[in-house]
Design a protein around this motif. Structure first.
Motif, short mmCIF file in Angstrom:
data_model
loop_
_atom_site.label_atom_id
_atom_site.label_comp_id
_atom_site.label_asym_id
_atom_site.label_seq_id
_atom_site.Cartn_x
_atom_site.Cartn_y
_atom_site.Cartn_z
N GLN A 1 0.82 -1.21 0.00
CA GLN A 1 0.00 0.00 0.00
C GLN A 1 0.86 1.27 0.00
OE1 GLN A 1 -3.19 0.18 -0.65
NE2 GLN A 1 -3.21 -2.04 -0.80
N GLU A 2 1.96 1.25 0.74
CA GLU A 2 2.86 2.41 0.78
C GLU A 2 3.59 2.58 -0.56
OE1 GLU A 2 4.99 5.77 2.23
OE2 GLU A 2 3.06 4.86 2.66
N PHE A 3 4.05 1.47 -1.15
CA PHE A 3 4.71 1.53 -2.45
C PHE A 3 3.74 2.08 -3.50
CE2 PHE A 3 6.24 -0.09 -6.50
CZ PHE A 3 7.60 0.10 -6.41
N LYS A 4 2.52 1.59 -3.46
CA LYS A 4 1.48 2.04 -4.41
C LYS A 4 1.22 3.54 -4.23
CE LYS A 4 -3.36 1.19 -5.51
NZ LYS A 4 -4.52 0.34 -5.26
N ARG A 5 1.09 3.99 -2.98
CA ARG A 5 0.84 5.41 -2.71
C ARG A 5 1.99 6.26 -3.25
NH1 ARG A 5 2.41 9.27 0.28
NH2 ARG A 5 3.91 8.04 1.48
N LEU A 6 3.22 5.84 -3.01
CA LEU A 6 4.38 6.58 -3.50
C LEU A 6 4.39 6.63 -5.03
CD1 LEU A 6 7.10 5.16 -1.10
CD2 LEU A 6 6.45 7.58 -1.31
#
Length: 108
Positions: free
Chosen positions: A11-16
């Motif tokens: 989720q963090e990778f996707k947000r970035l």
């Protein structure tokens, strides 16, 4: 660009990726060192940006990857593996970028 940051969740990778809008994402399908058969069931995603390389690792859980949910298939010989096309399609859909260049580490 000399900094590498390991991102701990999909989720963090996707947000970035959605916020930073990189030109490309590179992936590598790797051997699972915990498997006696050394199956190709681990995924490394690399997102190069102006200042930093963001790295995300995903590992198998049963018949799919733990964080992304990408399915693990069997090849012609019955070995468990992740398919390139599924990784590429997944990234373009999830990162909302049909024009995103997604390439295997081996094809750069």
């Amino acid at each position: 660009m000399d900094r590498v940051i390991r991102v701990k969740s999909w989720q963090e990778f996707k947000r970035l990726a959605i916020n930073l809008k990189p030109k490309s994402v590179v992936y590598n399908i790797e051997q699972n060192g915990l498997s006696p058969e050394r199956e190709l069931t681990c995924l490394r995603l690399i997102m190069p940006t102006q200042e930093v390389y963001y790295i995300f690792l995903d590992f198998p859980r049963e018949d799919k990857l733990r964080e992304t949910g990408i399915p693990i298939r069997k090849d012609r010989k019955g070995n468990r593996c992740i398919e390139d096309k599924e990784v590429i399609d997944f990234l373009k859909i999830q990162l909302e970028r049909r024009d995103l260049a997604v390439c295997s580490y081996w094809t750069i």
